[in-house]
Motif scaffolding. Structure first.
Motif, PDB file in Angstrom:
ATOM      1  N   TYR A  65       0.855  -1.179   0.000  1.00 39.55           N
ATOM      2  CA  TYR A  65       0.000   0.000   0.000  1.00 39.55           C
ATOM      3  C   TYR A  65       0.896   1.236   0.000  1.00 39.55           C
ATOM      4  N   VAL A  66       0.547   2.197  -0.825  1.00 41.66           N
ATOM      5  CA  VAL A  66       1.330   3.433  -0.930  1.00 41.66           C
ATOM      6  C   VAL A  66       0.437   4.613  -0.560  1.00 41.66           C
ATOM      7  N   LEU A  67       0.828   5.343   0.482  1.00 44.01           N
ATOM      8  CA  LEU A  67       0.144   6.579   0.868  1.00 44.01           C
ATOM      9  C   LEU A  67       0.918   7.740   0.295  1.00 44.01           C
ATOM     10  N   HIS A  68       0.295   8.491  -0.592  1.00 43.76           N
ATOM     11  CA  HIS A  68       1.006   9.595  -1.244  1.00 43.76           C
ATOM     12  C   HIS A  68       0.264  10.901  -1.025  1.00 43.76           C
ATOM     13  N   GLY A  69       1.003  11.994  -1.057  1.00 42.34           N
ATOM     14  CA  GLY A  69       0.389  13.310  -0.889  1.00 42.34           C
ATOM     15  C   GLY A  69       1.430  14.359  -0.589  1.00 42.34           C
ATOM     16  N   LEU A  70       0.966  15.563  -0.511  1.00 38.84           N
ATOM     17  CA  LEU A  70       1.809  16.716  -0.216  1.00 38.84           C
ATOM     18  C   LEU A  70       2.537  16.529   1.107  1.00 38.84           C
ATOM     19  N   GLY A  71       3.785  16.989   1.165  1.00 34.88           N
ATOM     20  CA  GLY A  71       4.495  16.975   2.434  1.00 34.88           C
ATOM     21  C   GLY A  71       3.727  17.736   3.494  1.00 34.88           C
ATOM     22  N   GLY A  72       3.557  17.124   4.673  1.00 32.58           N
ATOM     23  CA  GLY A  72       2.818  17.762   5.751  1.00 32.58           C
ATOM     24  C   GLY A  72       1.351  17.423   5.793  1.00 32.58           C
ATOM     25  N   CYS A  73       0.882  16.500   4.910  1.00 32.32           N
ATOM     26  CA  CYS A  73      -0.557  16.203   4.878  1.00 32.32           C
ATOM     27  C   CYS A  73      -0.940  15.082   5.839  1.00 32.32           C
ATOM     28  N   GLY A  74       0.024  14.488   6.541  1.00 38.13           N
ATOM     29  CA  GLY A  74      -0.325  13.518   7.567  1.00 38.13           C
ATOM     30  C   GLY A  74      -0.192  12.066   7.154  1.00 38.13           C
ATOM     31  N   LYS A  75       0.624  11.766   6.142  1.00 38.89           N
ATOM     32  CA  LYS A  75       0.805  10.371   5.713  1.00 38.89           C
ATOM     33  C   LYS A  75       1.446   9.541   6.820  1.00 38.89           C
ATOM     34  N   THR A  76       2.479  10.102   7.449  1.00 38.55           N
ATOM     35  CA  THR A  76       3.171   9.364   8.508  1.00 38.55           C
ATOM     36  C   THR A  76       2.252   9.143   9.706  1.00 38.55           C
ATOM     37  N   ALA A  77       1.383  10.107  10.001  1.00 38.63           N
ATOM     38  CA  ALA A  77       0.442   9.937  11.112  1.00 38.63           C
ATOM     39  C   ALA A  77      -0.496   8.763  10.848  1.00 38.63           C
ATOM     40  N   VAL A  78      -0.971   8.628   9.611  1.00 38.15           N
ATOM     41  CA  VAL A  78      -1.827   7.493   9.263  1.00 38.15           C
ATOM     42  C   VAL A  78      -1.044   6.190   9.409  1.00 38.15           C
ATOM     43  N   ALA A  79       0.193   6.183   8.883  1.00 39.07           N
ATOM     44  CA  ALA A  79       1.013   4.974   8.979  1.00 39.07           C
ATOM     45  C   ALA A  79       1.277   4.607  10.437  1.00 39.07           C
TER      46      ALA A  79
END
Length: 723
Positions: free
Chosen positions: A76-90
Motif C-alpha cells: 500500500y502506498v500513501l502519497h500526498g503533499l508533504g505535511g498532509c499527515g501520511k506518517t500519522a496514518v502509517a
C-alpha cells in the motif's frame, strides 16, 4: 625513494605509502558499511504524533480490513503533499497492527539510501539474520536486499513493514528494496505520486482534513486556547493542512510568558507584511526536535524541490515560485501557455517542470473544465518568502503578463460580451497582494498588476456583483497608492470604480465623496476636458440625480460629458452613446422632444447593433421618456421586449433586468393591467431582497411600489410614481 612514511588517516580516509612500487585494488560498495543502525525498528520514528487521528476513517478502514483478513503479498502506498499527515496514518495503522492484530511492526526511514539500507538491515536482524550474514551484506559480499526479504519471507510471525518518507522511489527501485511477501504487508509513505514508481501497489491519496476535523486537531493540542469555531477559522486560514495545524497547536499549547488565544493567533496570521506567517508557524515546532526540516513549514517542501533539481529539473523551482505569485485556488492551465512565461522560464521546459511538481505532490490536477492545478496556500507562502530578492520583480511581471493575456479588456464598455472571469479573480487579488508584499516590485510592474485588477473590478461590476467589485477596488487602491500615488492613471480609474460600486450598494454619501475627490484629482492632473475627468463626471451624475435629488447639477455634468465626447471621439462612438443614454434618462418629461430617443436608438443600432447592451439600455430609457411624456401605449411593447432581452442576456436577477422589469410594472399599472403590474413588482421585490439585501434602498423602494400596486388592485388610488 626516501623520506618519512608517517601518514595517518581518519574516519574513512586511507593513506598508502611505500618505499617501492605499490599496486592497490579497491572495491567500493554503496552506503557506509558502518552506518549506524536505527535505535529501533519496532517503534514508529515520528515527530509529534497526533493526540487523536482525525478523519481518515475510510482509509483506515481499508487498511485495517486488509490486515484483519491476513493481508499479505500486498503493498500500500500513501502519497500526498508533504505535511498532509501520511506518517500519522502509517503510525496509527502500525499501532493497530501491533497492539490489536498480533503482527510484528517494523518501521524504516527511507529518506535517503543510507537510512534505508541501515534500517532494512536492522529489520533483517530483527527477523533472525546472524551477525555473519549482516556483516557480509554490509561489506557488499552479499546482496543486502536479498538477505532482508529472505528473512521477512521466513518470519515466524506475520508483520507490517512501514517504509516511511520514500520520497525518492529510485532508491527503492535501484536496490530492489521494495517487494511483496507471503508473510506480511508493506506500507509506504511518499510524496511521489507517479504510478509508474509503484507497480502492483494499491495507491491512496492523503489530502487535507475536513473543516470540522481540522478544528478538532487544534482543540486536541490546545484545548484551553479557544472555541471550536475559532479553531475552524484558523484551520481555514492554514488550508486545513495537518503539519500547519500541528505547528499552530504546538505554539498555542506551549507558550509560557504570555499565552495567546486562538483569536489572537488568527489575527497574527493575518497581519500581512507586518508578520511572517510561516515563521510564526515554525515557532510551534516541538522543543528538542532538532528542527527537522520535514517538520517545519519553512523547509519541508524544499526537500522535494532539491530532489527535482538533483534530477535535472531546476525549472520546477522557478515554476513553483511563479505559482506563488497567484492564489491557492484552482489555476487554469492555459494561463501557463502564454508567451510571457518565457521571461522567467524556457517555454519548452514548462511541461516538464509542471510534471515534476505534480509527481512530487507539490501541486495537483483538479478535475473539470477548464483544466486546472491547485497548490496549497501554506506551501505558496513558504515558497514566496524564500524567493531571492532579484527574482521577485521579474516573477510578478511575468505573472501579470500571463494574467493580462487571458483577462479580456472589459474596461471598454462597448465589449459585446463578458467572458467568464471567475477562475481568474482570486489569482488577480493574490498577485496584487504579492506585488505589494515584495518591495522589489517597481512602479511599472505595479501598474501592470493594477491593470489586471481594474479589468476584474469592471467585470464584477458588470456582472452585478457590486460588493465584490468594491472589495477588490478598495484593496487595489490601498495597495497601489503607496508606490504609485493616488493620481496615477491606473489608480484614478480604479477609484472611479469604487464610487460606482458604492452607489450600487446604496452607500450614497460615500459614493458622492469618492466621485467628487476623483473628479477634483482628475481635473487637477489631466485637465477639465480630459477623458478621465469626463468619466468622473459621468460616475457622479447618477448619484446626484437618483440618490441625492440634485437633478440640475446631474444634468449639467452629463451635458458636459456628452459635449466633450461628441467633440472627441464623436457622437456615434460607444462611449458617447452611453453618455447620451444617461442624458436621455435625466431629461425625460413632457417637454422633451421625442425625436431625441429615436435618433439615439438609430445611432446605437448602427454603431453597436441591435440587442447590444448599449442599445438595450437606450431602448429602456427611450421607453422611460415615452412614459414620462404620457405615451404609455407606445412604451409598453418596447419595455416588454427590453425585459425579455435583458433576462436572456444577463439573467433574471441581474440589476439591469430588474430595472427594466420595474419599469414594466409601472407602465402596466398606468395602462390598467393591475394584476400583471403586481406580479412584475413582486418579482422585482423578491429578487432585490435576495440579491441586494432587505435593507438596500432599492429594495425598500420596490416594497413601497409593490404595496401601492396592491392597493390599486383593490380599488384604492395609487400615488404618483416616480421613475
Amino acid at each position: 625513494m626516501s623520506g618519512s612514511t608517517e601518514g595517518r588517516a581518519e574516519g574513512n580516509g586511507r593513506v598508502y605509502q611505500a618505499t617501492g612500487d605499490q599496486y592497490i585494488t579497491e572495491h567500493h560498495h554503496h552506503g557506509d558499511p558502518r552506518a549506524a543502525a536505527p535505535d529501533s525498528v519496532r517503534r514508529p520514528a515520528v515527530g509529534r504524533p497526533p493526540v487523536v487521528l482525525r478523519d481518515r476513517s475510510e482509509l483506515m478502514a481499508r487498511l485495517r480490513t486488509s490486515l484483519e483478513d491476513g493481508g499479505a503479498d500486498q503493498i500500500y502506498v500513501l502519497h500526498g503533499l508533504g505535511g498532509c499527515g501520511k506518517t500519522a496514518v502509517a503510525s496509527e495503522i502500525f499501532r493497530t497492527a501491533t497492539a490489536d492484530g498480533g503482527r510484528a511492526g517494523l518501521w524504516v526511514n527511507a529518506s535517503d539510501l543510507t537510512s534505508l539500507r541501515a534500517g532494512m538491515l536492522a529489520v533483517a536482524a530483527d527477523r533472525g539474520a546472524g551477525e555473519g550474514e549482516l556483516a557480509a551484506a554490509r561489506s557488499g559480499l552479499r546482496a543486502a536486499a536479498d538477505l532482508v526479504w529472505d528473512r521477512l519471507d521466513r518470519s515466524d510471525q506475520p508483520w507490517l513493514l512501514v517504509i516511511d518518507n520514500a520520497d525518492d522511489p529510485a532508491v527503492l527501485r535501484d536496490g530492489n528494496w521494495l517487494r511483496t511477501s507471503p508473510r506480511g504487508t508493506t506500507l509506504v509513505t511518499t510524496r511521489q505520486v507517479a504510478a509508474h514508481w509503484w507497480p502492483g501497489a494499491e495507491l491512496h491519496h492523503v489530502g487535507v482534513l475536513p473543516r470540522e476535523d481540522a478544528a478538532r486537531v487544534l482543540c486536541d493540542l490546545a484545548p484551553e486556547s479557544g472555541t471550536v469555531e475559532e479553531a475552524a477559522e484558523i484551520a481555514d486560514r492554514l488550508g486545513r493542512l495537518p503539519l500547519a495545524l500541528t505547528l499552530a497547536g504546538g505554539y498555542l499549547a506551549h507558550q509560557v510568558i504570555s499565552p495567546w488565544s486562538m483569536a489572537e493567533y488568527g489575527r497574527a496570521l493575518d497581519r500581512g507584511p507586518e508578520a511572517d506567517a510561516i515563521e510564526l508557524l515554525d515557532q510551534g515546532a516541538e522543543y528538542g526536535s532538532g528542527h527537522d526540516s520535514r517538520h517545519l513549514a519553512s523547509s519541508t517542501w524544499e526537500l522535494s524541490l532539491a530532489a527535482l533539481r538533483a534530477q535535472g529539473l531546476p525549472e520546477a523551482t522557478t515554476l513553483i515560485q511563479l505559482l506563488a505569485c497567484w492564489s491557492h485556488d484552482p489555476l487554469p492551465l492555459p494561463l501557463l501557455t502564454g508567451t510571457g512565461i518565457g521571461a522567467v522560464l524556457p517555454r519548452a521546459r514548462v511541461e516538464m517542470a509542471l510534471r515534476g511538481l505534480l509527481d512530487h505532490s507539490l501541486t495537483r490536477l483538479v478535475p473539470g473544465s477548464p483544466r486546472c492545478v491547485r497548490t496549497h496556500g501554506v506551501l505558496l507562502d513558504s515558497i514566496a518568502r524564500s524567493v531571492p530578492a532579484d527574482r521577485r520583480a521579474p516573477l510578478v511581471a511575468a505573472a501579470a503578463e500571463l494574467l493580462g493575456a487571458v483577462l479580456p479588456d472589459v474596461t471598454r464598455p462597448w465589449t459585446r460580451e463578458d467572458p467568464p472571469l471567475a477562475p481568474f479573480a482570486p489569482h488577480t487579488r493574490a498577485l496584487l497582494r504579492r506585488a505589494t508584499q515584495w518591495t522589489e516590485v517597481g512602479p511599472a510592474t505595479m501598474a501592470r498588476v493594477l491593470d489586471c485588477a481594474l479589468r476584474l473590478v469592471v467585470a464584477l461590476h458588470r456582472a452585478g456583483d457590486y460588493a465584490s467589485a468594491l472589495s477588490v477596488a478598495q484593496d487595489a487602491v490601498e495597495r497601489g497608492t503607496g508606490l504609485l500615488g493616488a493620481n496615477h492613471p491606473a489608480l484614478i480609474a480604479i477609484r472611479q470604480r469604487v464610487g460606482r460600486a458604492l452607489y450600487r450598494i446604496g452607500r450614497y454619501e460615500e459614493a458622492e465623496a469618492a466621485h467628487r475627490l476623483a473628479l477634483a484629482d482628475c481635473t487637477a492632473t489631466f485637465g477639465a476636458d480630459a477623458v478621465e475627468t469626463l468619466e468622473s463626471c459621468m460616475g457622479l451624475s447618477p448619484v446626484l440625480f437618483w440618490a441625492l435629488d440634485r437633478k440640475d447639477e446631474a444634468v449639467s455634468l452629463m451635458r458636459r460629458v456628452v459635449e466633450g465626447r461628441t467633440a472627441e471621439p464623436g457622437a456615434a462612438h460607444p462611449s458617447t452613446l452611453i453618455a447620451r443614454t444617461y442624458l436621455l434618462e435625466f431629461t425625460a418629461g413632457p417637454e422633451l422632444d421625442p425625436s431625441a430617443g429615436t435618433e439615439l436608438l438609430a445611432d446605437c443600432r448602427s454603431a453597436v447593433g441591435p440587442g447590444h447592451p448599449i442599445t438595450l439600455a437606450a431602448e429602456l430609457n427611450h421607453g422611460f421618456t415615452l412614459i414620462a411624456a404620457g405615451h404609455q401605449s407606445r412604451a409598453l411593447p418596447l419595455v416588454r421586449d427590453v425585459v425579455t432581452a435583458f433576462e436572456h442576456a444577463c439573467g433574471p436577477d441581474h440589476p439591469k433586468t430588474l430595472a427594466a422589469r420595474s419599469l414594466l410594472s409601472r407602465v402596466l399599472d398606468e395602462v390598467g393591467l393591475l394584476e400583471e403590474a403586481v406580479a412584475q413588482a413582486e418579482l422585482v421585490t423578491d429578487a432585490r431582497a435576495r440579491v441586494l439585501g432587505p435593507e438596500h434602498p432599492w429594495t425598500l423602494w420596490s416594497l413601497e411600489r409593490l404595496a401601492a400596486r396592491r392597493r390599486a388592485l383593490v380599488g384604492r388610488a395609487d400615488p404618483d410614481d416616480s421613475p
